[in-house]
Scaffold this motif. Sequence first.
Motif, PDB file in Angstrom:
ATOM      1  N   ASP A 102       0.838  -1.198   0.000  1.00  0.00           N
ATOM      2  CA  ASP A 102       0.000   0.000   0.000  1.00  0.00           C
ATOM      3  C   ASP A 102       0.872   1.246   0.000  1.00  0.00           C
ATOM      4  N   LEU A 103       0.344   2.310  -0.561  1.00  0.00           N
ATOM      5  CA  LEU A 103       1.083   3.571  -0.664  1.00  0.00           C
ATOM      6  C   LEU A 103       1.429   4.115   0.721  1.00  0.00           C
ATOM      7  N   VAL A 104       0.570   3.876   1.711  1.00  0.00           N
ATOM      8  CA  VAL A 104       0.849   4.336   3.076  1.00  0.00           C
ATOM      9  C   VAL A 104       2.141   3.723   3.589  1.00  0.00           C
ATOM     10  N   TRP A 105       2.340   2.417   3.354  1.00  0.00           N
ATOM     11  CA  TRP A 105       3.551   1.736   3.805  1.00  0.00           C
ATOM     12  C   TRP A 105       4.774   2.221   3.049  1.00  0.00           C
ATOM     13  N   ALA A 106       4.597   2.592   1.804  1.00  0.00           N
ATOM     14  CA  ALA A 106       5.716   3.148   1.037  1.00  0.00           C
ATOM     15  C   ALA A 106       6.199   4.449   1.672  1.00  0.00           C
ATOM     16  N   TYR A 107       5.245   5.303   2.071  1.00  0.00           N
ATOM     17  CA  TYR A 107       5.619   6.559   2.723  1.00  0.00           C
ATOM     18  C   TYR A 107       6.236   6.316   4.106  1.00  0.00           C
ATOM     19  N   VAL A 108       5.663   5.407   4.879  1.00  0.00           N
ATOM     20  CA  VAL A 108       6.187   5.121   6.215  1.00  0.00           C
ATOM     21  C   VAL A 108       7.623   4.601   6.128  1.00  0.00           C
TER      22      VAL A 108
END
Length: 158
Positions: free
Chosen positions: A61-67
């Motif tokens: 998920d894109l959220v995990w990419a940012y994290v």
Amino acid sequence: MLLPFLIVGGIGLTLLVVSLVISDVLDHFELGDGMISGTALSVALTVFGAAGAITASSGLDLVWAYVLAIGLAIAAYVVSALTVRSLAASSDGVPASAVGLTGVATSEIGAGGGEVSLDGPGELERRLAFADGSIPEGARVRVVAHAGSRVKVVADRD
């Protein structure tokens, strides 16, 4: 989805390359004894872009990419800032104090001067030396003062 990571990473990489080609261009952004470092910031931006692009393209998920990208960028910034700070401290041009080192007089030493070879870490060359009295060539000496590039020695009685 990858575009923000590619843009930020590209900016960081460009800053690093410019810094290498035009020496010390990022030094104008150094604040706080190297802890706010332009070089470290460009490393962090590059790592953020690369980590985000790799993570996003792996299907997470894109959220995990940012994290993950933010976490790795912070870690890269801290390591880079500490490295820049350490390198800046070691290359300030101030010679390390030789007081307490021992060595051998490579020429006769007196008030007018002479030379010694010291037995310390980083002591690869001879140093100019002076003494209050006369010390013969070949005598063991101990450094009691450091004055610029010269050292004041006394005969070592140990």
